[in-house]
Design a protein around this motif. Structure first.
Motif, PDB file in Angstrom:
ATOM      1  N   ASP A 174       0.908  -1.160  -0.065  1.00 57.88           N
ATOM      2  CA  ASP A 174       0.196  -0.145   0.064  1.00 57.88           C
ATOM      3  C   ASP A 174       0.790   1.142  -0.109  1.00 57.88           C
ATOM      4  N   LEU A 175       1.847   1.262   0.946  1.00 60.09           N
ATOM      5  CA  LEU A 175       2.691   2.629   0.797  1.00 60.09           C
ATOM      6  C   LEU A 175       3.541   2.474  -0.656  1.00 60.09           C
ATOM      7  N   ALA A 176       3.904   1.579  -1.103  1.00 64.62           N
ATOM      8  CA  ALA A 176       4.465   1.602  -2.268  1.00 64.62           C
ATOM      9  C   ALA A 176       3.382   2.307  -3.403  1.00 64.62           C
ATOM     10  N   MET A 177       2.554   1.794  -3.337  1.00 65.67           N
ATOM     11  CA  MET A 177       1.312   2.273  -4.270  1.00 65.67           C
ATOM     12  C   MET A 177       1.158   3.792  -4.010  1.00 65.67           C
ATOM     13  N   PHE A 178       1.155   4.114  -2.729  1.00 62.96           N
ATOM     14  CA  PHE A 178       1.071   5.609  -2.505  1.00 62.96           C
ATOM     15  C   PHE A 178       2.255   6.421  -3.061  1.00 62.96           C
ATOM     16  N   GLY A 179       3.327   5.951  -3.013  1.00 60.24           N
ATOM     17  CA  GLY A 179       4.409   6.601  -3.610  1.00 60.24           C
ATOM     18  C   GLY A 179       4.458   6.843  -5.003  1.00 60.24           C
ATOM     19  N   ALA A 180       3.894   5.677  -5.672  1.00 58.09           N
ATOM     20  CA  ALA A 180       3.854   5.727  -7.185  1.00 58.09           C
ATOM     21  C   ALA A 180       2.767   6.869  -7.457  1.00 58.09           C
ATOM     22  N   THR A 181       1.695   6.793  -6.623  1.00 60.84           N
ATOM     23  CA  THR A 181       0.620   7.816  -7.052  1.00 60.84           C
ATOM     24  C   THR A 181       1.150   9.253  -6.819  1.00 60.84           C
ATOM     25  N   CYS A 182       2.129   9.466  -5.974  1.00 58.96           N
ATOM     26  CA  CYS A 182       2.569  10.872  -5.889  1.00 58.96           C
ATOM     27  C   CYS A 182       3.727  10.960  -6.786  1.00 58.96           C
ATOM     28  N   CYS A 183       4.228  10.264  -7.170  1.00 60.70           N
ATOM     29  CA  CYS A 183       5.218  10.417  -8.403  1.00 60.70           C
ATOM     30  C   CYS A 183       4.349  10.729  -9.890  1.00 60.70           C
ATOM     31  N   SER A 184       3.381  10.007 -10.072  1.00 61.44           N
ATOM     32  CA  SER A 184       2.594  10.135 -11.153  1.00 61.44           C
ATOM     33  C   SER A 184       1.936  11.698 -11.141  1.00 61.44           C
ATOM     34  N   ALA A 185       1.521  12.146  -9.826  1.00 58.73           N
ATOM     35  CA  ALA A 185       0.932  13.376  -9.629  1.00 58.73           C
ATOM     36  C   ALA A 185       1.983  14.555  -9.951  1.00 58.73           C
ATOM     37  N   VAL A 186       3.146  14.524  -9.620  1.00 67.36           N
ATOM     38  CA  VAL A 186       4.151  15.280  -9.933  1.00 67.36           C
ATOM     39  C   VAL A 186       4.490  15.268 -11.526  1.00 67.36           C
ATOM     40  N   ALA A 187       4.384  14.391 -12.181  1.00 67.44           N
ATOM     41  CA  ALA A 187       4.812  14.133 -13.345  1.00 67.44           C
ATOM     42  C   ALA A 187       3.701  14.730 -14.339  1.00 67.44           C
ATOM     43  N   TYR A 188       2.479  14.707 -13.885  1.00 72.37           N
ATOM     44  CA  TYR A 188       1.176  15.376 -14.605  1.00 72.37           C
ATOM     45  C   TYR A 188       1.466  16.855 -14.619  1.00 72.37           C
ATOM     46  N   VAL A 189       1.936  17.299 -13.601  1.00 70.33           N
ATOM     47  CA  VAL A 189       1.989  18.868 -13.366  1.00 70.33           C
ATOM     48  C   VAL A 189       3.129  19.355 -14.475  1.00 70.33           C
ATOM     49  N   LEU A 190       4.255  18.643 -14.495  1.00 69.53           N
ATOM     50  CA  LEU A 190       5.498  19.114 -15.001  1.00 69.53           C
ATOM     51  C   LEU A 190       5.313  18.777 -16.498  1.00 69.53           C
ATOM     52  N   GLY A 191       4.735  17.601 -16.793  1.00 70.09           N
ATOM     53  CA  GLY A 191       4.353  17.143 -18.307  1.00 70.09           C
ATOM     54  C   GLY A 191       3.698  18.132 -18.934  1.00 70.09           C
ATOM     55  N   ALA A 192       2.296  18.470 -18.154  1.00 69.73           N
ATOM     56  CA  ALA A 192       1.338  19.321 -18.810  1.00 69.73           C
ATOM     57  C   ALA A 192       1.958  20.778 -19.019  1.00 69.73           C
ATOM     58  N   ASP A 193       2.773  21.071 -18.267  1.00 66.87           N
ATOM     59  CA  ASP A 193       3.522  22.737 -18.318  1.00 66.87           C
ATOM     60  C   ASP A 193       4.273  22.466 -19.683  1.00 66.87           C
ATOM     61  N   ARG A 194       4.976  21.423 -19.823  1.00 68.43           N
ATOM     62  CA  ARG A 194       5.922  21.529 -21.399  1.00 68.43           C
ATOM     63  C   ARG A 194       4.893  21.110 -22.449  1.00 68.43           C
TER      64      ARG A 194
END
Length: 305
Positions: free
Chosen positions: A169-189
């Motif tokens: 569960d903790l690993a999946m939460f970390g994965a979710t945080c990574c995905s959220a950060v990627a979305y913000v940066l990727g949408a910007d570019r």
């Protein structure tokens, strides 16, 4: 970074109604593609080590992306874009795949979907924190209601949750945080280079890491090739990582990160439906009722300025 070359400023991308609806449509297509990623990942880790899944999930689309960029003679990003592209790539092509693959060795895809239900809220939070988006209180209220409905259902659904947390569960939460950060940066570019070029450059930026890692894993790994593991790997590397992110970044760039990101509240329900089809789970009618309620709240969120 100025509003002129960034989609992170909320008002830049919400003035035109047609643009917002196009963003919603592209985001919905991305979510549909993403919704099968966890079941596909569960198939892939049956034949490949989680590290191998991570490496080849970045290497295969990275090589395809390099060919696409070369064929269209895409302009090389400027120097200030590379840190954003690399960070986004590390999150979307390393952090999320590795942590989610580790999680799926110990938890069911439906349970992982429970945790992934936090992604829209985390995406909106990161967009507000780092991106200067300022959604209205009404938007947050509608989004919060959708999140509460989703998590209340998923955490009480037999076989999909429970409140006890484990390493998966903790690993999946970390994965979710990574995905959220990627979305913000990727949408910007994506606003600067276009959705597909933004994702392609993100993957190409990781090739100096993914190529030698791919060679090493090919030598030391002894994968158990099956139809399921091969289909799972292909879906993750090509369909989800390339086509899914093309649509998703285009949607975020057109409709706003916080607003379009809420469409992903539907993804856990879709993932559970896929799990019911391919992992022989029993789907109760309440799944579709909750899905309809969440979809209605997401639609209401799209209409709030």
């Amino acid at each position: 970074m100025s509003n002129k070359d960034s989609v992170i400023a909320f008002d830049v991308v919400t003035d035109n109604g047609g643009t917002r609806y196009a963003g919603w449509a592209m985001g919905s297509l991305g979510v549909l593609i993403f919704s099968f990623a966890l079941p596909a990942n569960a198939w892939a880790v049956r034949g490949f080590h989680p590290m191998a899944v991570t490496v080849w999930r970045a290497l295969i689309p990275g090589l395809l992306a390099a060919v696409l960029l070369w064929r269209v003679r895409a302009p090389i990003p400027d120097r200030r874009s590379w840190p954003l592209l690399v960070t986004s790539g590390l999150c979307v092509a390393v952090g999320f795949p590795l942590l989610s693959s580790i999680a799926l060795t110990t938890i069911h895809p439906a349970r992982a979907a429970v945790i992934l239900g936090l992604l829209p809220a985390l995406t909106a939070a990161f967009a507000t924190l780092f991106g200067r988006e300022r959604p209205s209180p009404r938007f947050w209220a509608i989004s919060g209601a959708g999140l509460v409905v989703l998590l209340a259902y998923l955490t009480t659904r037999g076989g999909a949750g429970g409140l006890a947390l484990g390493a998966g569960d903790l690993a999946m939460f970390g994965a979710t945080c990574c995905s959220a950060v990627a979305y913000v940066l990727g949408a910007d570019r994506a606003k600067v280079y276009g959705a597909w070029q933004s994702m392609c450059w993100t993957l190409v930026a990781l090739l100096p890491l993914s190529i030698p890692s791919g060679i090493v894993t090919a030598i030391v790994q002894d994968p158990a090739w099956t139809v399921q593991s091969a289909v799972g790997m292909f879906y993750l590397a090509v369909v989800s990582t390339l086509f899914g992110y093309f649509a998703w970044y285009a949607g975020l760039a057109r409709g706003g990160i916080a607003r379009v990101g809420q469409v992903q509240q539907i993804q856990p329900i879709l993932t559970i439906c896929w799990s019911g089809l391919f992992f022989v789970e029993t789907l109760d009618p309440l799944t579709f009722v909750v899905g309809t309620v969440v979809a209605a709240l997401v639609a209401a969120g799209q209409r709030v300025r």
